[in-house]
Every structure is written in C-alpha cells, then in structure tokens.
Design a protein around this motif. Structure first.
Motif, PDB file in Angstrom:
ATOM      1  N   GLY A  37      12.021 -40.055   6.585  1.00 28.41           N
ATOM      2  CA  GLY A  37      10.747 -39.678   5.979  1.00 28.41           C
ATOM      3  C   GLY A  37      10.095 -40.873   5.314  1.00 28.41           C
ATOM      4  O   GLY A  37      10.754 -41.846   4.949  1.00 28.41           O
ATOM      5  N   ALA A  38       8.794 -40.805   5.145  1.00 32.04           N
ATOM      6  CA  ALA A  38       8.027 -41.925   4.610  1.00 32.04           C
ATOM      7  C   ALA A  38       8.327 -42.182   3.136  1.00 32.04           C
ATOM      8  O   ALA A  38       8.238 -41.285   2.302  1.00 32.04           O
ATOM      9  CB  ALA A  38       6.537 -41.655   4.801  1.00 32.04           C
ATOM     10  N   ILE A  39       8.682 -43.425   2.833  1.00 36.17           N
ATOM     11  CA  ILE A  39       8.925 -43.900   1.466  1.00 36.17           C
ATOM     12  C   ILE A  39       8.618 -45.387   1.439  1.00 36.17           C
ATOM     13  O   ILE A  39       9.014 -46.122   2.351  1.00 36.17           O
ATOM     14  CB  ILE A  39      10.379 -43.606   1.004  1.00 36.17           C
ATOM     15  N   GLU A  40       7.880 -45.839   0.423  1.00 36.39           N
ATOM     16  CA  GLU A  40       7.541 -47.264   0.329  1.00 36.39           C
ATOM     17  C   GLU A  40       7.074 -47.603  -1.083  1.00 36.39           C
ATOM     18  O   GLU A  40       7.081 -46.764  -1.974  1.00 36.39           O
ATOM     19  CB  GLU A  40       6.472 -47.636   1.353  1.00 36.39           C
ATOM     20  N   ALA A  41       6.661 -48.844  -1.260  1.00 36.20           N
ATOM     21  CA  ALA A  41       6.043 -49.346  -2.491  1.00 36.20           C
ATOM     22  C   ALA A  41       6.960 -49.278  -3.709  1.00 36.20           C
ATOM     23  O   ALA A  41       6.575 -48.774  -4.750  1.00 36.20           O
ATOM     24  CB  ALA A  41       4.729 -48.600  -2.757  1.00 36.20           C
ATOM     25  N   PRO A  42       8.176 -49.833  -3.626  1.00 38.52           N
ATOM     26  CA  PRO A  42       9.079 -49.747  -4.768  1.00 38.52           C
ATOM     27  C   PRO A  42       8.658 -50.652  -5.929  1.00 38.52           C
ATOM     28  O   PRO A  42       8.157 -51.755  -5.731  1.00 38.52           O
ATOM     29  CB  PRO A  42      10.412 -50.220  -4.197  1.00 38.52           C
ATOM     30  N   VAL A  43       8.867 -50.141  -7.116  1.00 38.79           N
ATOM     31  CA  VAL A  43       8.701 -50.892  -8.356  1.00 38.79           C
ATOM     32  C   VAL A  43       9.866 -50.487  -9.246  1.00 38.79           C
ATOM     33  O   VAL A  43      10.108 -49.291  -9.435  1.00 38.79           O
ATOM     34  CB  VAL A  43       7.373 -50.541  -9.063  1.00 38.79           C
ATOM     35  N   ILE A  44      10.584 -51.456  -9.784  1.00 40.19           N
ATOM     36  CA  ILE A  44      11.697 -51.157 -10.682  1.00 40.19           C
ATOM     37  C   ILE A  44      11.340 -51.680 -12.062  1.00 40.19           C
ATOM     38  O   ILE A  44      10.993 -52.847 -12.223  1.00 40.19           O
ATOM     39  CB  ILE A  44      13.013 -51.789 -10.195  1.00 40.19           C
ATOM     40  N   VAL A  45      11.414 -50.781 -13.050  1.00 41.86           N
ATOM     41  CA  VAL A  45      11.059 -51.120 -14.428  1.00 41.86           C
ATOM     42  C   VAL A  45      12.156 -50.602 -15.348  1.00 41.86           C
ATOM     43  O   VAL A  45      12.606 -49.465 -15.203  1.00 41.86           O
ATOM     44  CB  VAL A  45       9.704 -50.482 -14.817  1.00 41.86           C
ATOM     45  N   ARG A  46      12.548 -51.423 -16.301  1.00 43.92           N
ATOM     46  CA  ARG A  46      13.537 -50.974 -17.280  1.00 43.92           C
ATOM     47  C   ARG A  46      12.817 -50.347 -18.468  1.00 43.92           C
ATOM     48  O   ARG A  46      11.833 -50.883 -18.982  1.00 43.92           O
ATOM     49  CB  ARG A  46      14.398 -52.132 -17.762  1.00 43.92           C
ATOM     50  N   HIS A  47      13.330 -49.191 -18.881  1.00 41.67           N
ATOM     51  CA  HIS A  47      12.835 -48.501 -20.080  1.00 41.67           C
ATOM     52  C   HIS A  47      14.061 -47.950 -20.787  1.00 41.67           C
ATOM     53  O   HIS A  47      14.795 -47.141 -20.229  1.00 41.67           O
ATOM     54  CB  HIS A  47      11.874 -47.370 -19.700  1.00 41.67           C
ATOM     55  N   GLY A  48      14.297 -48.411 -22.006  1.00 43.27           N
ATOM     56  CA  GLY A  48      15.487 -47.967 -22.740  1.00 43.27           C
ATOM     57  C   GLY A  48      16.747 -48.372 -22.001  1.00 43.27           C
ATOM     58  O   GLY A  48      16.896 -49.516 -21.585  1.00 43.27           O
TER      59      GLY A  48
END
Length: 151
Positions: A37-48
């Motif tokens: 299935g379609a999945i794209e545009a990853p962004v990884i951000v740390r919070h806590g």
C-alpha cells in the motif's frame, strides 16, 4: 540517520556518518510499510522520550480527489520499531491518523514537523475544492498518552 520512502515498498532508513554526511554502513533498515500500500514522505522528530515517525498514506496529486492523509507512529529508538496508538507495528501497516481530508481540505500530506518558539508545527500541502494545491499549517499538541493531534 536518513529516512526515505519508495511509495509501494515502504519506508527505509540508513545510518549517516555525522562528520561526512555519507552512509556509514551498508545496512538498509525497513521501518514502515503497508504490504504494497502507498506510504511515503517520512519525517522523524523527537518529542520527549519518543521518536515520532510521520508518514503520508494513500494517493497524492489527484486534486480534490486526493486521498493522502498524515499518519504517525512512535518508538523509544530512532531505528524503531515504530508502533501506532494500538500497538500495531508500522512495518505491518500500522499508523495513527493525525490529519485527513475534511470539508474543503482534500488529501493533506507530504508533511514536515518542526519546533517554533511556542509550539511544534505541522506543515503540509492539500487541495482545495477547485483542485488548487495549498499550504496547510497547524500547531501540534500531545494528549496525556503522548500522541500528537493538530489544532
């Protein structure tokens, strides 16, 4: 770390050498996928204490018929495993929906997340009823369980 997606085959990650910016090894880690299935545009951000993996599901670039939507999973390690609110691994199609089409907002996605002086911000594109591509900006909050929401 560099995360990237290939639409049909899922989100991958490679290690980067901080001194050179080049790959530091040959390992390609799979961190999210939808079994074709379609999945794209990853962004990884740390919070806590968590790393949040933000992705877009479904179809972009179809004007007002776009079905793109913003999904998220989290992990205590940058390399995963990332899971959604229900504990489903993002490598098995998991993802918690944060933003989808509503009213005159169609196909929001290809998001970026950053911290401003007073809040975290979700920026994305979406389509208007007439098919025009527009910029969307929302602030992010986190519920008591640590899951993000837009406002």
């Amino acid at each position: 770390w560099l995360s990237f997606g290939s639409f049909w085959s899922g989100i991958k990650m490679v290690a980067l050498n901080p001194a050179t910016g080049k790959r530091s090894d040959t390992t390609v880690r799979s961190i999210a996928g939808r079994n074709g299935g379609a999945i794209e545009a990853p962004v990884i951000v740390r919070h806590g204490n968590y790393y949040y993996l933000w992705v877009s599901f479904d179809r972009c670039c179809q004007g007002a018929a776009s079905t793109y939507r913003v999904m998220v999973g989290r992990s205590t390690s940058v390399t995963g495993p990332y899971v959604d609110r229900n504990g489903v691994a993002m490598t098995s199609g998991g993802g918690t929906q944060v933003l989808a089409g509503h009213g005159s907002i169609h196909g929001p996605g290809h998001q970026a997340v950053f911290t401003d002086t007073d809040a975290e911000v979700l920026a994305y594109h979406y389509y208007a009823n007439n098919g025009a591509s527009l910029l969307g900006i929302n602030l992010l909050g986190y519920d008591t369980a640590g899951w993000p929401f837009v406002y």
